[in-house]
Structure formats: C-alpha cells, structure tokens
Scaffold this motif. Structure first.
Motif, PDB file in Angstrom:
ATOM      1  N   ASP A  18      -1.175  10.783  -6.627  1.00  0.00           N
ATOM      2  CA  ASP A  18      -0.930  11.048  -8.047  1.00  0.00           C
ATOM      3  C   ASP A  18      -0.140  12.350  -8.137  1.00  0.00           C
ATOM      4  N   PRO A  25      -1.972   5.517  -6.951  1.00  0.00           N
ATOM      5  CA  PRO A  25      -3.434   5.408  -7.022  1.00  0.00           C
ATOM      6  C   PRO A  25      -3.917   4.644  -8.252  1.00  0.00           C
ATOM      7  N   GLU A  26      -3.111   4.623  -9.321  1.00  0.00           N
ATOM      8  CA  GLU A  26      -3.474   3.895 -10.541  1.00  0.00           C
ATOM      9  C   GLU A  26      -3.122   2.416 -10.459  1.00  0.00           C
ATOM     10  N   GLY A  27      -2.465   2.007  -9.363  1.00  0.00           N
ATOM     11  CA  GLY A  27      -2.181   0.593  -9.165  1.00  0.00           C
ATOM     12  C   GLY A  27      -0.812   0.130  -9.613  1.00  0.00           C
ATOM     13  N   SER A  84       0.820  -1.214   0.000  1.00  0.00           N
ATOM     14  CA  SER A  84       0.000   0.000   0.000  1.00  0.00           C
ATOM     15  C   SER A  84       0.854   1.263   0.000  1.00  0.00           C
ATOM     16  N   LYS A 118      -8.175   0.053   1.694  1.00  0.00           N
ATOM     17  CA  LYS A 118      -9.156  -0.809   1.016  1.00  0.00           C
ATOM     18  C   LYS A 118      -8.713  -2.267   1.029  1.00  0.00           C
ATOM     19  N   GLN A 171      -8.114  11.038   1.974  1.00  0.00           N
ATOM     20  CA  GLN A 171      -8.418  10.381   0.707  1.00  0.00           C
ATOM     21  C   GLN A 171      -7.377   9.317   0.375  1.00  0.00           C
ATOM     22  N   ALA A 172      -6.103   9.641   0.617  1.00  0.00           N
ATOM     23  CA  ALA A 172      -5.034   8.681   0.337  1.00  0.00           C
ATOM     24  C   ALA A 172      -5.125   7.478   1.266  1.00  0.00           C
ATOM     25  N   TYR A 173      -5.411   7.729   2.541  1.00  0.00           N
ATOM     26  CA  TYR A 173      -5.523   6.617   3.491  1.00  0.00           C
ATOM     27  C   TYR A 173      -6.697   5.710   3.135  1.00  0.00           C
ATOM     28  N   ASP A 174      -7.802   6.293   2.721  1.00  0.00           N
ATOM     29  CA  ASP A 174      -8.974   5.493   2.344  1.00  0.00           C
ATOM     30  C   ASP A 174      -8.623   4.520   1.222  1.00  0.00           C
ATOM     31  N   LYS A 175      -7.789   4.963   0.275  1.00  0.00           N
ATOM     32  CA  LYS A 175      -7.382   4.081  -0.825  1.00  0.00           C
ATOM     33  C   LYS A 175      -6.415   3.007  -0.325  1.00  0.00           C
ATOM     34  N   MET A 176      -5.528   3.385   0.587  1.00  0.00           N
ATOM     35  CA  MET A 176      -4.558   2.436   1.129  1.00  0.00           C
ATOM     36  C   MET A 176      -5.240   1.351   1.945  1.00  0.00           C
TER      37      MET A 176
END
Length: 529
Positions: A466, A165-167, A160, A529, A522-527
């Motif tokens: 990003d 963010p694009e994977g 993570s 997941k 926002q970044a933590y929410d993506k991490m």
C-alpha cells in the motif's frame, strides 16, 4: 528483451519515490477507485475482429526509445488498426526526460486514455489507482482479456505481483514465459579453454584456477599479458552490483521478491549482512586483487562492457543473448552456475515471469475501457506478439516450423528496431518460445539449458505495498541499498578490510534492515495466500 535494445525500461519503486516527491493527483486521495466497466461509449464485440462496429480513436502516452521509428509508421499499429477498428494516437516522449513528462500528466490531470510502455511503477500504480486516475482492471481482465487471464491462471505469481493489498490491479506487465529471456547467461571463452587444454569450470575453486590460466598462459597467443579473465556489467545505482547478482547463487544467496532475499520455509531472509554474503565478497575480492576480475568493472560504461564482449579477448562475462558478440559467437559457450564452497549451485539472477511491471494502464479519462482491454489483450497471444515483434509476414518475416524469423533481406536493412515497440524494452506483450527467434537463437537456448536445472520453481516479483508502506520501504531501501552497494564495492576492491565486517553488520542493523525484512515478510504472506 535484448538488453542492447534498451535497458532503461525497467523502473523501480525506489527511484519512483524520489521522482514523484510532491507530485500529487487532482483526484481525492484515498477514494475508492471507480471501475469504468459499463461506461463505454461504443459497443465492444465479445470476441473476434473487429473489436467494435464503429471506428474509435484512443489516445495513448508512450516512451519512444532512441532505436525506434515513429509508432504511426510501425506495421503492427497500421495493420492492427485495420483488424480492430481502433485508431491509436500515440504521444511519444523520448526516454530522456520521460519520467518528468509522465509525472506532469498526472499532476495536471491531463490524462491520455491509456499509458503504453510507460513504465508505471508500483508506487505510481498504487498512488494514482487509489487516487482515481488509473482504473482497476481486474474485472475488465476477467471479461475482456482471455489471453492475459489464461497466462495469469497458468502463472499465479503474475497476479500476486500486480495486485495491491486491497485486491486491485491498476497496471499490467510485459509477460515473459521464455526462461532464456529472463536470465543472463554465463559465457566462457571455449577457444581459450581448448587452447590451454582446460575443462569447463564447475566449481568456484575451478573457476579461480581457469581465470589464473587465462591471465598467465597467453591463451590469445600474442605473447602479451593482455587478456581480461572476467568482467561484468557496471553498477546501476539502486539496482545492486551486477557481479554480486551473477555470483550470489554459488553461495546460496537467492534474489526473490525483487531484492536480496532468500525464502526459507516461507520466511523472508534479507541476506546482505549474513556470513554467506561475507564469503561471496571475500571470494570476489580475491579475484579482484589478483587481477582476475576486471579492474574497471565499477567505473566502466555500458558501451565499454559491450566492447569487451565483442573483442574476443575476454574469458568470462554475463549477458542475456549473443547479439553483441555474434561475429565471434563460436568462440564462446554458455555454462552452468558454479558450485560454491557449501555445495550451492543456483541461478539466483533472473527476472520474474511478469518481467516489466506497469507496461500498460487505463486512465479514468478513457470512455472505452472495455475496447481498450480487448485491444491490448491481443498482444498477449503468440499471434499478436508475432505481429508486434516481427511486423508483416513476407515483408519483414517468414514462418519456419511455426516460428517467425526475420527475412535475410529485412535483416540486411538493419531496420528491425524501427518497426517494433519491442525494441527499447518494456512493451506490453507476451514473450514466449514461439516469438523469440531473434533473441533466442540455438546458441542462447543451449546456454539457457545449462541454467534451467538450477532455477527456482517460482521467481517472485517485487510485492505490491500500500502507498504508506511503499513509502516506508523506499525510505529504508534508499539508505540501505546505497550503503550496501558502496560498502560491497569497497570490500571487493580491497578499499575496506573485512576486519570491518562487524561494523558493517551493525550499521545495517541501525538502518533498520530488520524492519525492512518484516515489511517484506508481511507482503509475502499476503502474496502466498
């Protein structure tokens, strides 16, 4: 990493943004990054050694620390070439001016096959990855890096922390699974405690009382009031105040996501303007005003700080290991974090498992990315890491109970830093309990054992943004961090009254600290997941 073998390896996206201004890629911006999978000019063996049937050469750009010898003379690279069938030509750039040389390679598009120990920042990884100069590594890791893949599965926070963010993964880190290599210990002068018949302080109030005794009761016995009760590292701009990092956990203030952040029920809280931080700064101001805290703490050089460790005339300081004060190591012992006024007792300071971001990256110029990934993966095993850190068995080290130790004869030469790229920090490899005898002798591990119960279950690294968001974060942090560090130092030193606290909070708001908090959320929410 022993901090005294080099502290310059850790780069931040904040500093990178300034250094990279105007430095672009010749590749088309925003293009979908190509994956070099399948473009290899030679056949890679799926497992075992050699890595290829026919010898190949890879060109790598690297940072060389002042303590290092030439990479070509290091036994790890000489012996690994024979094992792997891969010859590496290193272009070595000294630490001073290194960032500029790295920028130039990207700007001119004169790329090596790989960047080794080159401190690729998160912003650089995203910028040059999306621009096509660094290739995505996630598929290569999946197929050709079983050691690294296994570590990423065991410690999900590694993936993570290095995935955009694009994977995509454009750079891989140094990985530290040994807790003791990721924390600064709290070293107290136990000889002074014994002399004054004092117990180890367990709370911030007890710490105050002990420091007063160190100041007033002549524990060194020379009849002079010359003892230094407590000191800390000098500040590094953009990296926070070390004394704040060391004491924040006693006031319930964590350092998640590489910043002054508490995570509360999956909510990001930047705590720089809150009342707990005010309490901490007031406590430190009390210590400073009463000459319990080093008056030169904000102005001293790193060398001054290290000299105070080894002098034996300091009551309390913080460091990862004991190698600076080794001759007087019995005078000191490691202790637990102090319990604060609200019952908080946390080891807030500490690096994530993926400690050194951007330790290795493969470029679009590389014709053998599969071989390159297999080549680097070996160093994420205990066997490969032992070779990298300790050199040749018999000549440089010997095994005892499955752990490598430098031989007494080799230690006597003083050449440990000459034989390994580990010295100076930032090398892409694994630091586990199996390879850390030099930086983690029993005294250091005992000190770590005092901290371990108070460490968070997961230490999240700085998130990958990003490029647009990274630039926004850097602009916000450039102003906020500078202001926070300057004002905090003034609060601690008494140059700024706490009557100005409301004004301090208001200024942080005007600097859009709430917006910064939202971007981290926002970044933590993506991490998460």
């Amino acid at each position: 990493m022993s901090k005294h073998w080099g502290r310059g390896a850790l780069s931040t996206a904040l500093i990178s943004a300034l250094l990279l201004a105007g430095c672009g890629s010749n590749s088309e911006k925003g293009a979908e990054p190509k994956n070099a999978e399948g473009s290899s000019e030679t056949t890679v063996n799926a497992s075992g050694f050699p890595l290829t049937k026919d010898p190949i050469t890879l060109k790598m750009f690297t940072r060389i620390a002042p303590a290092n010898g030439p990479f070509k003379d290091m036994p790890v690279f000489q012996d690994y070439e024979k094992m792997s069938n891969v010859h590496v030509e290193f272009t070595e750039a000294p630490t001073d001016g290194f960032q500029e040389k790295k920028n130039l390679l990207f700007a001119s598009n004169e790329l090596p096959d790989a960047f080794y120990r080159s401190g690729i920042t998160q912003l650089e990884a995203t910028r040059y990855g999306t621009g096509g100069q660094l290739i995505p590594l996630e598929d290569l890791i999946d197929k050709y890096a079983p050691n690294l893949k296994g570590l990423m599965e065991k410690y999900p926070e590694i993936r993570s922390g290095i995935t955009t963010p694009e994977g995509h993964i454009y750079a891989i880190p140094g990985i530290v699974t040994l807790d003791a290599a990721r924390t600064d210990k709290k070293w107290i002068n136990q000889a002074w405690l014994k002399k004054l018949n004092l117990d180890v302080p367990e709370t911030t109030d007890e710490l105050y009382d002990v420091l007063v005794a160190f100041r007033d009761k002549d524990p060194n016995g020379n009849g002079k009031k010359d003892e230094l009760p407590m000191t800390a590292r000098p500040p590094v701009p953009g990296q926070g105040l070390p004394i704040v990092n060391m004491m924040s956990g006693s006031f319930g203030l964590d350092q998640q996501l590489g910043y002054n952040i508490n995570l509360v029920n999956d909510k990001v809280e930047i705590w720089m303007g809150n009342d707990r931080n005010k309490e901490m700064l007031q406590y430190l101001n009390k210590l400073y005003t009463e000459k319990l805290l080093d008056p030169d703490m904000f102005s001293q050089k790193e060398a001054d700080y290290l000299a105070k460790q080894s002098s034996g005339n300091t009551g309390l300081f913080f460091d990862q290991t004991n190698n600076v004060f080794m001759p007087i190591k019995d005078q000191y012992t490691g202790i637990a974090p102090f319990k604060g006024p609200h019952g908080d007792q946390m080891q807030s300071q500490g690096a994530p498992v993926a400690r050194d971001f951007g330790a290795f990256a493969i470029t679009s110029a590389n014709k053998n990315p599969e071989v390159t990934m297999r080549w680097i993966d070996y160093f994420y095993s205990d066997e490969g890491s032992t070779m990298l850190r300790f050199g040749r068995e018999g000549e440089n080290y010997e095994m005892k109970d499955g752990i490598p130790y430098y031989t007494e004869a080799f230690l006597a030469t003083g050449n440990q830093a000459k034989i390994t790229p580990y010295a100076g920090g930032g090398a892409p490899h694994l630091i586990s309990d199996k390879v850390a005898s030099f930086i983690n002798p029993p005294q250091v591990q005992e000190a770590q054992d005092k901290l371990t119960p108070f460490m968070p279950k997961v230490r999240y690294a700085s998130p990958m943004f990003d490029e647009k968001t990274a630039q926004e974060v850097n602009v916000l942090r450039n102003d906020i961090d500078k202001y926070y560090e300057e004002q905090s130092a003034k609060f601690i030193a008494g140059a700024l009254s706490f009557d100005k606290w409301d004004e301090f909070q208001s200024t942080l708001k005007k600097m859009k600290i709430d917006k910064l908090q939202d971007l981290y959320q926002q970044a933590y929410d993506k991490m998460a997941k």
